[in-house]
Design a protein around this motif. Sequence first.
Motif: not given
Length: 236
Positions: A51-52, A136-141
């Motif tokens: 979903a992310l 990348m994780l910041a953009f996703l979460i």
Amino acid sequence: MAGICPACGIAYQKWLDRQAQNQDQQPKQADDQSSSFTVAESVSLSQRIKALAFYVPENVEPLGFWGRVFLLGVFFIWGWSFILGGISWESIGGSFLHNVILPFHEFGHVLFSPFGRFMAILGGSLFQVLMPLGLMLAFLIKQRDAFGASIMLWWSGQSFIDISPYIADAPYRAIPLIRGMGEEAHDWGNLLTMTNSMDMAMPLARMSFGIGSLLMLMGCAWGAYVLYLQKGKLSH
């Protein structure tokens, strides 16, 4: 008679057998429940990640969408220019993006310095590939921006490619360093000397280049699929 109480005539053996059977079934039921919970948690985690990674808002603005399409095309062509150029300091080190990465590389040395000399030296290369993955994780979460995350994966791949000529140069220490530093400041020359593995310079350089190329292509493929999903949500 065996299994029958002589005083009251109750067949207690049947009761004992039934109790033993129930006890055998209880651990099995508990194991089945535990297994089902584990499977459910695994499915739930994979669904959350999916979903992310492929999140699409309900309405996608056409201007923003076509801008992202153009941007993906730029990164795809730019990525191939790095891949086709091979492990070449002239093409990689002369790139605009190398100058963008360089401050993060230098900060990595400081960040990892509390963990000893080896990690302080490795920290520059390590941080320059990990930093885009953190973004990348910041953009996703935080941002719920899967397309932006795909570009950060591309950047991490390019960072791996950026390191490859530095590794390959370890036996020669010929690459010019910043601030006029001498050969003794060559990160990978020092790292491979410390680990007595100078003969691994070129294989490690090729590995870094290969990982980088793969991540860049994966980033482009991910971004393209996200855009494909967003196309179905274009507002009119």
